[in-house]
Design an enzyme around this catalytic site. Structure first.
Site, PDB file in Angstrom:
ATOM      1  N   GLY A  14       0.667  -1.166   0.105  1.00 42.45           N
ATOM      2  CA  GLY A  14      -0.040  -0.183  -0.179  1.00 42.45           C
ATOM      3  C   GLY A  14       0.885   1.166   0.110  1.00 42.45           C
ATOM      4  O   GLY A  14       0.743   2.207  -0.891  1.00 42.45           O
ATOM      5  N   GLU A  36       9.628   3.669   6.785  1.00 42.57           N
ATOM      6  CA  GLU A  36       9.713   2.156   6.665  1.00 42.57           C
ATOM      7  C   GLU A  36      11.029   1.483   7.078  1.00 42.57           C
ATOM      8  O   GLU A  36      11.948   1.893   6.984  1.00 42.57           O
ATOM      9  CB  GLU A  36       9.601   1.857   5.138  1.00 42.57           C
ATOM     10  CG  GLU A  36       9.719   0.522   4.624  1.00 42.57           C
ATOM     11  CD  GLU A  36       8.924  -0.680   5.588  1.00 42.57           C
ATOM     12  OE1 GLU A  36       7.448  -0.511   5.452  1.00 42.57           O
ATOM     13  OE2 GLU A  36       9.362  -1.515   6.228  1.00 42.57           O
ATOM     14  N   VAL A  79       7.556   3.992  13.218  1.00 37.91           N
ATOM     15  CA  VAL A  79       6.806   5.291  13.830  1.00 37.91           C
ATOM     16  C   VAL A  79       6.371   4.681  15.199  1.00 37.91           C
ATOM     17  O   VAL A  79       6.169   3.496  15.449  1.00 37.91           O
ATOM     18  CB  VAL A  79       5.234   5.302  13.401  1.00 37.91           C
ATOM     19  CG1 VAL A  79       4.395   6.202  13.992  1.00 37.91           C
ATOM     20  CG2 VAL A  79       5.603   5.939  11.777  1.00 37.91           C
ATOM     21  N   CYS A 164      -4.917 -12.378   3.002  1.00 34.73           N
ATOM     22  CA  CYS A 164      -5.048 -13.584   1.983  1.00 34.73           C
ATOM     23  C   CYS A 164      -5.605 -14.822   2.678  1.00 34.73           C
ATOM     24  O   CYS A 164      -5.006 -15.938   2.815  1.00 34.73           O
ATOM     25  CB  CYS A 164      -3.953 -14.023   1.054  1.00 34.73           C
ATOM     26  SG  CYS A 164      -4.353 -14.926  -0.400  1.00 34.73           S
ATOM     27  N   ASP A 300      -3.990  -3.626   4.583  1.00 34.05           N
ATOM     28  CA  ASP A 300      -4.366  -4.516   5.752  1.00 34.05           C
ATOM     29  C   ASP A 300      -4.733  -3.765   7.043  1.00 34.05           C
ATOM     30  O   ASP A 300      -5.207  -4.325   7.813  1.00 34.05           O
ATOM     31  CB  ASP A 300      -3.256  -5.591   5.955  1.00 34.05           C
ATOM     32  CG  ASP A 300      -2.941  -6.572   4.671  1.00 34.05           C
ATOM     33  OD1 ASP A 300      -4.021  -6.415   3.640  1.00 34.05           O
ATOM     34  OD2 ASP A 300      -2.116  -7.232   4.705  1.00 34.05           O
ATOM     35  N   LYS A 308      -8.450  -9.128   3.012  1.00 34.35           N
ATOM     36  CA  LYS A 308      -7.112  -8.367   3.057  1.00 34.35           C
ATOM     37  C   LYS A 308      -6.263  -8.868   1.994  1.00 34.35           C
ATOM     38  O   LYS A 308      -5.595  -9.878   2.353  1.00 34.35           O
ATOM     39  CB  LYS A 308      -6.608  -8.270   4.515  1.00 34.35           C
ATOM     40  CG  LYS A 308      -7.641  -7.765   5.396  1.00 34.35           C
ATOM     41  CD  LYS A 308      -7.062  -7.477   6.774  1.00 34.35           C
ATOM     42  CE  LYS A 308      -7.927  -6.837   7.900  1.00 34.35           C
ATOM     43  NZ  LYS A 308      -8.477  -5.497   7.402  1.00 34.35           N
ATOM     44  N   CYS A 343      -8.771 -13.401  -4.859  1.00 27.63           N
ATOM     45  CA  CYS A 343      -7.868 -14.578  -4.157  1.00 27.63           C
ATOM     46  C   CYS A 343      -7.765 -15.512  -5.139  1.00 27.63           C
ATOM     47  O   CYS A 343      -8.659 -16.162  -5.611  1.00 27.63           O
ATOM     48  CB  CYS A 343      -8.723 -14.800  -2.929  1.00 27.63           C
ATOM     49  SG  CYS A 343      -7.577 -15.943  -1.968  1.00 27.63           S
TER      50      CYS A 343
HETATM   51  P1  FAD Z   1       2.473  -4.843   3.885  1.00 28.84           P
HETATM   52  O1  FAD Z   1       2.741  -5.033   2.373  1.00 28.84           O
HETATM   53  O2  FAD Z   1       2.564  -5.920   4.835  1.00 28.84           O
HETATM   54  O3  FAD Z   1       3.305  -3.806   4.432  1.00 28.84           O
HETATM   55  C1  FAD Z   1       3.387  -3.093   5.621  1.00 28.84           C
HETATM   56  C2  FAD Z   1       4.734  -2.138   5.962  1.00 28.84           C
HETATM   57  O4  FAD Z   1       4.469  -1.341   7.065  1.00 28.84           O
HETATM   58  C3  FAD Z   1       5.867  -3.252   6.323  1.00 28.84           C
HETATM   59  O5  FAD Z   1       6.595  -2.965   5.202  1.00 28.84           O
HETATM   60  C4  FAD Z   1       6.183  -2.793   7.596  1.00 28.84           C
HETATM   61  O6  FAD Z   1       7.602  -2.850   7.864  1.00 28.84           O
HETATM   62  C5  FAD Z   1       5.552  -1.484   7.797  1.00 28.84           C
HETATM   63  N1  FAD Z   1       5.457  -0.945   9.098  1.00 28.84           N
HETATM   64  C6  FAD Z   1       5.099  -1.901  10.300  1.00 28.84           C
HETATM   65  N2  FAD Z   1       4.912  -1.153  11.289  1.00 28.84           N
HETATM   66  C7  FAD Z   1       5.587  -0.035  11.166  1.00 28.84           C
HETATM   67  C8  FAD Z   1       5.876   1.220  11.802  1.00 28.84           C
HETATM   68  N3  FAD Z   1       5.523   1.228  13.215  1.00 28.84           N
HETATM   69  N4  FAD Z   1       6.270   2.464  11.154  1.00 28.84           N
HETATM   70  C9  FAD Z   1       6.763   2.312   9.839  1.00 28.84           C
HETATM   71  N5  FAD Z   1       6.312   1.222   9.197  1.00 28.84           N
HETATM   72  C10 FAD Z   1       5.733   0.241   9.536  1.00 28.84           C
HETATM   73  N6  FAD Z   1      -2.575 -10.998  -1.585  1.00 28.84           N
HETATM   74  C11 FAD Z   1      -3.299 -11.083  -2.868  1.00 28.84           C
HETATM   75  O7  FAD Z   1      -3.840 -10.209  -3.539  1.00 28.84           O
HETATM   76  N7  FAD Z   1      -3.344 -12.098  -3.601  1.00 28.84           N
HETATM   77  C12 FAD Z   1      -2.682 -13.353  -3.105  1.00 28.84           C
HETATM   78  O8  FAD Z   1      -2.673 -14.407  -3.720  1.00 28.84           O
HETATM   79  C13 FAD Z   1      -2.104 -12.970  -1.945  1.00 28.84           C
HETATM   80  N8  FAD Z   1      -1.268 -14.203  -1.282  1.00 28.84           N
HETATM   81  C14 FAD Z   1      -0.756 -13.990  -0.262  1.00 28.84           C
HETATM   82  C15 FAD Z   1      -0.120 -14.973   0.464  1.00 28.84           C
HETATM   83  C16 FAD Z   1       0.662 -14.943   1.770  1.00 28.84           C
HETATM   84  C17 FAD Z   1       1.226 -16.040   2.235  1.00 28.84           C
HETATM   85  C18 FAD Z   1       0.467 -13.623   2.471  1.00 28.84           C
HETATM   86  C19 FAD Z   1       1.215 -13.580   3.591  1.00 28.84           C
HETATM   87  C20 FAD Z   1      -0.180 -12.770   1.610  1.00 28.84           C
HETATM   88  C21 FAD Z   1      -0.764 -12.587   0.566  1.00 28.84           C
HETATM   89  N9  FAD Z   1      -1.632 -11.625  -0.034  1.00 28.84           N
HETATM   90  C22 FAD Z   1      -2.037 -11.694  -1.031  1.00 28.84           C
HETATM   91  C23 FAD Z   1      -1.952 -10.461   0.799  1.00 28.84           C
HETATM   92  C24 FAD Z   1      -0.907  -9.280   0.572  1.00 28.84           C
HETATM   93  O9  FAD Z   1       0.278  -9.628   0.396  1.00 28.84           O
HETATM   94  C25 FAD Z   1      -1.126  -8.101   1.567  1.00 28.84           C
HETATM   95  O10 FAD Z   1      -2.439  -7.841   1.531  1.00 28.84           O
HETATM   96  C26 FAD Z   1      -0.527  -6.980   1.197  1.00 28.84           C
HETATM   97  O11 FAD Z   1       0.718  -7.099   1.036  1.00 28.84           O
HETATM   98  C27 FAD Z   1      -0.910  -5.893   2.088  1.00 28.84           C
HETATM   99  O12 FAD Z   1      -0.110  -4.765   1.924  1.00 28.84           O
HETATM  100  P2  FAD Z   1      -0.090  -3.456   3.183  1.00 28.84           P
HETATM  101  O13 FAD Z   1       0.590  -2.210   2.697  1.00 28.84           O
HETATM  102  O14 FAD Z   1      -1.307  -3.339   3.827  1.00 28.84           O
HETATM  103  O15 FAD Z   1       0.785  -4.263   4.132  1.00 28.84           O
END
Ligand code: FAD
Ligand code: UQ1
Length: 421
Positions: A14, A36, A79, A164, A300, A308, A343
């Site tokens: 995201g 990050e 953060v 997921c 997420d 999610k 998914c």
């Molecule tokens: P993330 O990509 O997890 O990023 C969050 C970031 O925030 C991290 O880099 C972390 O270091 C950072 N962070 C955390 N705390 C702090 C803080 N205090 N200060 C600063 N930064 C911080 N999705 C699909 O669409 N299709 C699929 O087939 C699929 N398969 C999946 C299979 C698995 C095994 C997994 C684990 C996930 C899968 N997903 C799939 C889901 C997808 O990967 C996630 O929904 C997506 O990556 C979420 O993005 P995000 O930016 O919300 O969080």
């Protein structure tokens, strides 16, 4: 001390996608800041295929410095305090960052420690406990699948929201297919124990998945929650959620664990920003914070009731971008997210059901044919096309989800039914 126009918390899917979009608009250095802590950016959907021996680990990650846009400023820190009343945050090094707009994209936290026995079991290469959910242990999953020769293989889904929600059963299908190919399937029981009341939240795809399990003899136990593990004796203790005092012991030859997940603990500490469960409290349609209008959420870590997934984020990114731009221009916020999520339910080597649906849990399919069936093409999309789309379009801010294709194919669909009539 820093100050910026757009502050993005998290450089995952995201955060990186939003940074790419906003740096196209705000090109001067330091207008867009990303906080990050991690050096590595993961494409997590590949973890499922790595667990099945289909892809190599190295294809799932790139250095953070390579994926964050060059004209965004990266602050490599976490953060620890949000101060939304004064429009700033504080990092663990004590830096204060002032913002005009903040986008929170912190993802979900994995709570491995909530299952006694899990962490020690994962660390031990002889324990036969594994998980595709952690980048540190995903490479062990296929090794452990290969070591199974008889007994019961157990796959779990926890009693919390997960990212997921299909992944915990996809790895079961791939492993089962592997054991069939190795001709040892008849020596094994394959069990999927899920805390949920059904195999999948959308009826159409649940029907397809029940049929897959029936055909292949996979045993599904609903409302069954993993409580703890005794790695030395290879025993897992499960709870029956219909009658929580009732527990039972399951012997396993392989235990694949999907750990409990929840909002990041730092976010949970800021109750003015979150709902009761600790997720960022945004309007599910506009993704704007319900109390602080210059804060938006994506991915997420928000309270929106979609599944999610990364696919959801592709659709959300367009809505957040447009609403932030309208907000900054003093206009009314109009762009709406309908809860699209997807998914790709890999059901074995070379087959996959591509589930796509919205907030109402109604199918919202891209292609002009019935997606409730297993296809090779969907497997190819998952294995080859989506990773390409991710690294080359989505992380560059150029992928807003499959809506354009859906609309295009729908014109076709309508035309062909018209001509039939
Ligand atoms: P993330 O990509 O997890 O990023 C969050 C970031 O925030 C991290 O880099 C972390 O270091 C950072 N962070 C955390 N705390 C702090 C803080 N205090 N200060 C600063 N930064 C911080 N999705 C699909 O669409 N299709 C699929 O087939 C699929 N398969 C999946 C299979 C698995 C095994 C997994 C684990 C996930 C899968 N997903 C799939 C889901 C997808 O990967 C996630 O929904 C997506 O990556 C979420 O993005 P995000 O930016 O919300 O969080
Ligand atoms: C998608 O856009 C996406 O993000 C890149 C995924 O993440 C891995 C997906 O799994 C899916 C299904 C989509 C949706 C795209 C199409 C073309 C259906």
């Amino acid at each position: 001390q820093h100050s910026c126009k757009i502050l993005i918390i998290g450089g995952g899917t995201g955060g990186c996608t939003m940074a790419a979009k906003f740096t196209k608009q705000y090109k001067e250095p330091k207008q867009v800041i990303v906080v990050e802590p991690s050096d590595i950016h993961y494409y997590q959907p590949l973890f499922t295929l790595i667990g099945g021996g289909i892809k190599l680990f190295k294809s799932s990650n790139r250095p953070m410095a390579q994926v964050l846009p060059r004209n965004a400023k990266w602050i490599k820190d976490s953060v620890i305090t949000f101060q939304p009343e004064s429009n700033n945050i504080i990092t663990s090094n004590g830096d204060t960052i002032q913002y005009e707009i903040m986008i929170v994209a912190m993802g979900l936290q994995l709570y491995w420690d909530k299952i006694p026995g899990l962490i020690e079991g994962l660390k031990n290469p002889d324990s036969q406990i594994c998980s595709i959910y952690g980048p540190e242990m995903v490479t062990e999953v296929f090794n452990k699948i290969k070591k199974v020769s008889n007994g019961t293989a157990v796959f779990t889904f926890p009693n919390t929201p997960v990212k997921c929600p299909g992944a915990p059963q996809k790895i079961a299908y791939i492993a089962e297919d592997y054991w069939q190919q190795k001709k040892i399937r008849d020596k094994l029981k394959v069990v999927y124990n899920t805390s949920l009341p059904d195999i999948f939240g959308v009826k159409k795809y649940a029907d397809s998945l029940w049929a897959v399990c029936k055909k292949r003899g996979i045993i599904v136990n609903l409302q069954t929650n993993l409580l703890k593990i005794d790695p030395d004796n290879r025993e897992a203790i499960f709870q029956n959620l219909k009658d929580p005092d009732k527990t039972f012991v399951q012997k396993y030859a392989l235990l694949h664990v999907t750990p409990p997940m929840g909002p990041p603990s730092i976010l949970k500490n800021h109750t003015n920003l979150t709902n009761a469960a600790g997720f960022l409290r945004v309007d599910p349609k506009t993704l704007q914070h319900e109390q602080y209008t210059n804060i938006f959420g994506i991915g997420d870590c928000t309270n929106t009731p979609n599944s999610k997934t990364m696919a959801a984020i592709s659709s959300q990114s367009k809505v957040v971008y447009r609403n932030v731009m309208d907000y900054l221009a003093g206009k009314e916020i109009r762009s709406v997210y309908e809860g699209y999520a997807s998914c790709p339910l890999v059901t074995g080597y070379g087959k996959c059901i591509l589930a796509e649906f919205d907030y109402k849990l109604q199918p919202l399919e891209t292609f002009p044919f019935d997606q409730g069936k297993e296809y090779y093409m969907m497997y190819w999309l998952k294995k080859t096309f989506f990773p390409f789309l991710y690294w080359n379009l989505m992380l560059k801010g150029n992928w807003d989800g499959p809506e354009v294709f859906r609309k295009y194919f729908n014109v076709f669909k309508r035309k062909s039914t018209e001509s039939v009539n």
